[in-house]
Design a protein around this motif. Structure first.
Motif, PDB file in Angstrom:
ATOM      1  N   PHE A 243      -3.486  -1.302  -9.555  1.00 13.80           N
ATOM      2  CA  PHE A 243      -3.125   0.150  -8.496  1.00 13.80           C
ATOM      3  C   PHE A 243      -3.748   0.373  -7.755  1.00 13.80           C
ATOM      4  CE2 PHE A 243      -5.262   1.741 -11.706  1.00 13.80           C
ATOM      5  CZ  PHE A 243      -6.229   2.425 -10.561  1.00 13.80           C
ATOM      6  N   ILE A 244      -3.341   0.753  -5.837  1.00 11.76           N
ATOM      7  CA  ILE A 244      -4.456   0.812  -4.995  1.00 11.76           C
ATOM      8  C   ILE A 244      -3.920   2.108  -4.540  1.00 11.76           C
ATOM      9  CG2 ILE A 244      -4.761  -0.181  -2.365  1.00 11.76           C
ATOM     10  CD1 ILE A 244      -3.972  -2.536  -3.794  1.00 11.76           C
ATOM     11  N   MET A 245      -4.840   2.861  -3.787  1.00  8.79           N
ATOM     12  CA  MET A 245      -4.602   4.409  -3.611  1.00  8.79           C
ATOM     13  C   MET A 245      -5.350   4.417  -1.665  1.00  8.79           C
ATOM     14  SD  MET A 245      -5.818   7.099  -6.017  1.00  8.79           S
ATOM     15  CE  MET A 245      -6.464   6.431  -7.313  1.00  8.79           C
ATOM     16  N   VAL A 246      -4.516   4.758  -1.286  1.00  9.46           N
ATOM     17  CA  VAL A 246      -5.399   4.500   0.331  1.00  9.46           C
ATOM     18  C   VAL A 246      -5.376   5.984   0.605  1.00  9.46           C
ATOM     19  CG1 VAL A 246      -4.159   2.715   0.464  1.00  9.46           C
ATOM     20  CG2 VAL A 246      -3.213   4.356   1.213  1.00  9.46           C
ATOM     21  N   ASN A 247      -6.295   6.373   2.014  1.00 10.74           N
ATOM     22  CA  ASN A 247      -6.727   7.331   2.743  1.00 10.74           C
ATOM     23  C   ASN A 247      -5.357   7.943   3.768  1.00 10.74           C
ATOM     24  OD1 ASN A 247      -6.577   5.693   4.252  1.00 10.74           O
ATOM     25  ND2 ASN A 247      -8.911   7.074   4.833  1.00 10.74           N
ATOM     26  N   SER A 248      -4.355   7.181   3.921  1.00  9.82           N
ATOM     27  CA  SER A 248      -3.949   7.445   4.649  1.00  9.82           C
ATOM     28  C   SER A 248      -2.406   6.362   5.722  1.00  9.82           C
ATOM     29  CB  SER A 248      -4.244   7.539   6.695  1.00  9.82           C
ATOM     30  OG  SER A 248      -4.991   6.005   7.339  1.00  9.82           O
ATOM     31  N   SER A 249      -1.922   7.078   5.933  1.00  6.75           N
ATOM     32  CA  SER A 249      -0.499   6.174   6.470  1.00  6.75           C
ATOM     33  C   SER A 249      -1.228   4.591   7.317  1.00  6.75           C
ATOM     34  CB  SER A 249       0.669   6.907   7.237  1.00  6.75           C
ATOM     35  OG  SER A 249       0.555   8.158   6.786  1.00  6.75           O
ATOM     36  N   TRP A 250      -1.433   4.825   8.130  1.00  5.41           N
ATOM     37  CA  TRP A 250      -2.106   3.598   8.919  1.00  5.41           C
ATOM     38  C   TRP A 250      -2.706   3.202   8.307  1.00  5.41           C
ATOM     39  CZ3 TRP A 250      -6.052   0.821   9.280  1.00  5.41           C
ATOM     40  CH2 TRP A 250      -6.373  -0.362  10.828  1.00  5.41           C
ATOM     41  N   THR A 251      -3.554   3.542   7.118  1.00  6.54           N
ATOM     42  CA  THR A 251      -3.831   2.775   6.014  1.00  6.54           C
ATOM     43  C   THR A 251      -3.321   1.960   5.146  1.00  6.54           C
ATOM     44  OG1 THR A 251      -6.013   3.393   6.253  1.00  6.54           O
ATOM     45  CG2 THR A 251      -5.859   2.217   4.118  1.00  6.54           C
ATOM     46  N   ASN A 256      -0.535  -2.656   3.178  1.00  3.77           N
ATOM     47  CA  ASN A 256       0.956  -2.726   2.468  1.00  3.77           C
ATOM     48  C   ASN A 256       1.737  -4.840   2.678  1.00  3.77           C
ATOM     49  OD1 ASN A 256       1.938  -1.296   0.996  1.00  3.77           O
ATOM     50  ND2 ASN A 256       2.797   0.384   1.831  1.00  3.77           N
ATOM     51  N   ALA A 257       1.355  -4.491   4.036  1.00  2.49           N
ATOM     52  CA  ALA A 257       1.379  -6.224   5.093  1.00  2.49           C
ATOM     53  C   ALA A 257       0.599  -7.057   4.420  1.00  2.49           C
ATOM     54  CB  ALA A 257       1.197  -5.567   6.812  1.00  2.49           C
ATOM     55  N   ILE A 258      -0.693  -6.548   3.875  1.00  7.14           N
ATOM     56  CA  ILE A 258      -1.873  -7.390   3.878  1.00  7.14           C
ATOM     57  C   ILE A 258      -0.965  -8.026   2.496  1.00  7.14           C
ATOM     58  CG2 ILE A 258      -3.956  -7.890   2.580  1.00  7.14           C
ATOM     59  CD1 ILE A 258      -5.070  -6.192   4.865  1.00  7.14           C
ATOM     60  N   GLY A 283      -3.339  -7.548 -12.861  1.00  8.06           N
ATOM     61  CA  GLY A 283      -2.813  -7.602 -11.361  1.00  8.06           C
ATOM     62  C   GLY A 283      -1.562  -7.973 -11.116  1.00  8.06           C
ATOM     63  N   SER A 284      -0.716  -6.781 -10.710  1.00  8.02           N
ATOM     64  CA  SER A 284       0.388  -5.898 -10.266  1.00  8.02           C
ATOM     65  C   SER A 284       1.186  -5.276  -8.635  1.00  8.02           C
ATOM     66  CB  SER A 284       1.515  -4.773 -11.378  1.00  8.02           C
ATOM     67  OG  SER A 284       0.363  -4.026 -12.040  1.00  8.02           O
ATOM     68  N   ALA A 285      -0.235  -4.955  -8.197  1.00 12.88           N
ATOM     69  CA  ALA A 285      -0.393  -3.945  -7.077  1.00 12.88           C
ATOM     70  C   ALA A 285       1.478  -5.061  -5.962  1.00 12.88           C
ATOM     71  CB  ALA A 285      -1.417  -3.836  -6.336  1.00 12.88           C
ATOM     72  N   THR A 286       2.152  -3.964  -5.433  1.00 13.00           N
ATOM     73  CA  THR A 286       2.720  -4.567  -4.223  1.00 13.00           C
ATOM     74  C   THR A 286       2.703  -3.428  -3.179  1.00 13.00           C
ATOM     75  OG1 THR A 286       4.883  -3.624  -5.015  1.00 13.00           O
ATOM     76  CG2 THR A 286       4.318  -5.470  -5.569  1.00 13.00           C
ATOM     77  N   SER A 287       2.821  -2.151  -3.521  1.00 17.35           N
ATOM     78  CA  SER A 287       2.168  -1.286  -2.139  1.00 17.35           C
ATOM     79  C   SER A 287       1.210  -0.057  -2.685  1.00 17.35           C
ATOM     80  CB  SER A 287       3.682  -0.049  -2.144  1.00 17.35           C
ATOM     81  OG  SER A 287       4.152   0.168  -3.494  1.00 17.35           O
ATOM     82  N   ALA A 288       0.193   0.614  -1.890  1.00 17.00           N
ATOM     83  CA  ALA A 288      -0.236   1.808  -1.750  1.00 17.00           C
ATOM     84  C   ALA A 288       0.052   2.620  -1.861  1.00 17.00           C
ATOM     85  CB  ALA A 288      -1.411   0.886  -0.975  1.00 17.00           C
ATOM     86  N   GLN A 289      -0.029   4.093  -2.406  1.00 20.98           N
ATOM     87  CA  GLN A 289      -0.315   5.041  -2.761  1.00 20.98           C
ATOM     88  C   GLN A 289      -0.704   6.204  -1.482  1.00 20.98           C
ATOM     89  OE1 GLN A 289      -0.246   7.366  -6.711  1.00 20.98           O
ATOM     90  NE2 GLN A 289       0.292   9.277  -6.046  1.00 20.98           N
ATOM     91  N   ILE A 290      -0.266   7.314  -1.134  1.00 25.64           N
ATOM     92  CA  ILE A 290      -0.931   7.181   0.244  1.00 25.64           C
ATOM     93  C   ILE A 290      -1.642   8.751  -0.828  1.00 25.64           C
ATOM     94  CG2 ILE A 290      -1.559   9.180   1.856  1.00 25.64           C
ATOM     95  CD1 ILE A 290       0.872   7.954   2.718  1.00 25.64           C
ATOM     96  N   GLY A 442      -3.132   5.182  15.083  1.00 27.46           N
ATOM     97  CA  GLY A 442      -3.683   5.202  12.875  1.00 27.46           C
ATOM     98  C   GLY A 442      -3.640   6.567  12.788  1.00 27.46           C
ATOM     99  N   GLY A 443      -4.663   7.654  11.992  1.00 33.54           N
ATOM    100  CA  GLY A 443      -4.545   8.767  11.149  1.00 33.54           C
ATOM    101  C   GLY A 443      -4.243   9.457  12.285  1.00 33.54           C
ATOM    102  N   PRO A 444      -4.809  10.288  13.229  1.00 33.81           N
ATOM    103  CA  PRO A 444      -4.807  11.263  13.961  1.00 33.81           C
ATOM    104  C   PRO A 444      -3.165  11.302  14.529  1.00 33.81           C
ATOM    105  CG  PRO A 444      -6.711  10.212  14.476  1.00 33.81           C
ATOM    106  CD  PRO A 444      -6.061   9.149  13.383  1.00 33.81           C
ATOM    107  N   LEU A 445      -2.656   9.848  15.025  1.00 29.95           N
ATOM    108  CA  LEU A 445      -1.421  10.144  15.348  1.00 29.95           C
ATOM    109  C   LEU A 445      -0.253  10.372  13.738  1.00 29.95           C
ATOM    110  CD1 LEU A 445       0.337   9.288  17.212  1.00 29.95           C
ATOM    111  CD2 LEU A 445       0.666   7.306  16.804  1.00 29.95           C
TER     112      LEU A 445
END
Length: 519
Positions: A243-251, A256-258, A283-290, A442-445
């Motif tokens: 699983f992958i968690m991320v801190n913003s929509s930009w990340t 997800n693109a990576i 290993g099964s991560a295909t997308s990240a959760q904000i 980025g995040g501010p936008l």
């Protein structure tokens, strides 16, 4: 033909031998780990049969920054909701004790941690992940160094679940191979992104793409090849996570693109090499959760919205989370653009230079070493060159109360960083009652300076001219409009990026599903 057959046979034998030796070493490591685990739980006064260990890989856990606030808030949430879990932090802070770190967390973040549900594994090899160790091929060097550091971590204690909270994705392979446990991550910023590849490909000068590289076709092609290979194996590392968690929509968009990134040539070569053993069964991560990072806005959200002075305030990375360690001279923050935009504002609107409507730009930050001092001096020189030094004030290495006082006085918070992955400094501006003017990226936008109840909470810009115009717009608001926008910005920031919201999102994520079930 005979030579090729012989070579394949030798390669197969060597690969099989290496795999067998790895399995033997892994078995010995896991056998020794049972004793280490029992000793740890006994030391904490816990029943070893019912407890589960969650390991957090965070070599700089005592730094006191925004990443550390995420770490400690997550651990505090676990302690409140999961009494049968012990959090173990893999730290390179060998010059302090467990008690020292817990005390600092309380003093810096006002987060109370239960020492009976927390322990540390201190790592002696942290230097291998420092950028100063790798003068060249820094990304590769730090990634290989992190794998060595992960080996040291697993050789000292294997948890039930491994979570990287600092961005060392290459450690996933080591943990999977040696420990055979699920791995996950909280990603603040991707180690490499498609933006970095595009800048090298277009030969655009940037702080990560020097003039020497960007001005040379040959060097640009070499660096692009290096980045392509690195991106491929970085994507492989991320995909090995459960699983992958991320801190913003930009990340999230970049991660997800990576995760979907592929390369025909490298895919073909990869199948010829026995790297498949790097893949873990989890290993099964295909997308990240904000999961938005927690921002402590309690004190600053009490500042008055009225009586603000005509001050434009800017500082670097994580004011409240990093306090005195903010760095005024970080190149990616693009402070020269701030000075040029302010100069343009005074040029286009001369009234801001007179005594009655005078506007001041205040730059607050830290200076750690001679290199930082030189960069700060270059900003002073640029202010003089632009003829705006009379309207500029530099506050370097200011104490905490001084920075609070500027937050309570200022009207506008300025941030010019391109592709800021989140932007805690912008959240803090808004919570303190400042009107944010941030880069249109980025995040501010995407996450922070966004409409609240259908109305603006601040402004975006992407050039010297548009920043100057946005500053003028913010300074020209009527009294009622001004107060209303400050209130909207504060309400949104406090509501959306609070510690409570982070804990809700953290607890709602899937990390607990990868822990072993206890009776």
């Amino acid at each position: 033909m005979h030579l090729l057959t012989t070579s394949l046979l030798v390669w197969t034998i060597c690969s099989a031998s290496a795999w067998i030796l790895l399995r033997i070493y892994r078995a010995k490591l896991q056998t020794a780990n049972r004793t280490r685990r029992t000793d740890l739980l006994h030391k904490l006064g816990r029943n070893s049969d019912s407890q589960r260990l969650v390991g957090f890989f965070h070599p700089y856990c005592n730094a006191g920054g925004g990443g550390e606030r995420v770490l400690w808030t997550a651990i505090a949430a676990i302690q409140r909701t999961e009494p049968d879990i012990v959090s173990v932090v893999y730290s390179g802070d060998t010059d302090v004790t467990k008690e020292d770190i817990i005390s600092k967390v309380k003093a810096r973040f006002d987060i109370a941690l239960d020492p009976k549900a927390l322990d540390f594994v201190f790592l002696n090899s942290r230097k291998v992940v420092e950028d100063s160790t790798w003068k060249y091929f820094t990304l590769l060097g730090q990634s290989l160094g992190s794998m060595y550091l992960a080996w040291e971590a697993m050789s000292k204690l294997i948890p039930d679940l491994y979570i990287d909270t600092m961005g060392y994705a290459f450690t996933f392979h080591v943990v999977t191979l040696l420990a055979g446990i699920p791995v996950g991550a909280y990603v603040h910023y991707p180690t490499i992104s498609t933006n970095m590849l595009n800048r090298v490909k277009s030969r655009r000068k940037w702080h990560t793409n020097s003039d020497i590289i960007s001005s040379s076709t040959f060097l640009s092609q070499c660096k692009l090849l290096y980045y392509r290979i690195f991106m491929y194996y970085y994507a492989l590392s991320l995909r090995s996570a459960a699983f992958i968690m991320v801190n913003s929509s930009w990340t999230q968009n970049h991660v997800n693109a990576i995760l979907q990134h592929s390369d025909l040539l490298l895919d073909t070569l990869h199948r010829m090499i026995p790297f498949k053993m790097l893949g873990g069964r989890y290993g099964s991560a295909t997308s990240a959760q904000i999961v938005y990072p927690p921002c402590d806005t309690r004190e600053i959200s009490r500042f008055s919205l009225t009586g603000r002075e005509r001050i434009i305030l800017t500082w670097t990375k994580y004011f409240f989370t990093l306090t005195l360690r903010v760095i005024l001279s970080r190149p990616e923050k693009d402070h020269p653009t701030q000075l040029r935009a302010f100069s343009r504002l005074l040029k286009d609107h001369p009234q801001y230079s007179d005594s009655e409507h005078s506007v001041k730009l205040v730059l607050i930050g830290g200076s750690r070493n001679p290199d930082d001092e030189a960069r700060v001096q270059s900003l002073r020189s640029l202010a003089e060159e632009l003829g705006i030094q009379a309207h500029i004030e530099f506050i370097v290495n200011a104490p905490y109360p001084t920075m609070l006082s500027w937050l309570a006085r200022a009207s506008i918070g300025l941030s010019t960083m391109v592709d800021e992955h989140f932007g805690i400094n912008v959240v803090e501006f808004m919570a303190a009652g400042l009107i944010p003017v941030a880069h249109k990226s980025g995040g501010p936008l995407q996450d922070i300076v966004v409409p609240f109840n259908g109305q603006l909470t601040g402004y975006h810009a992407d050039s010297v001219e548009t920043f100057a115009e946005a500053l003028h717009t913010a300074l020209s608001l009527s009294s009622d409009e001004d107060i209303a926008m400050r209130q909207r910005a504060r309400t949104w920031a406090v509501q959306r990026f609070s510690e409570a919201e982070f804990e809700r999102s953290w607890n709602a994520s899937q990390w607990k599903s990868f822990l072993p079930v206890t009776e």
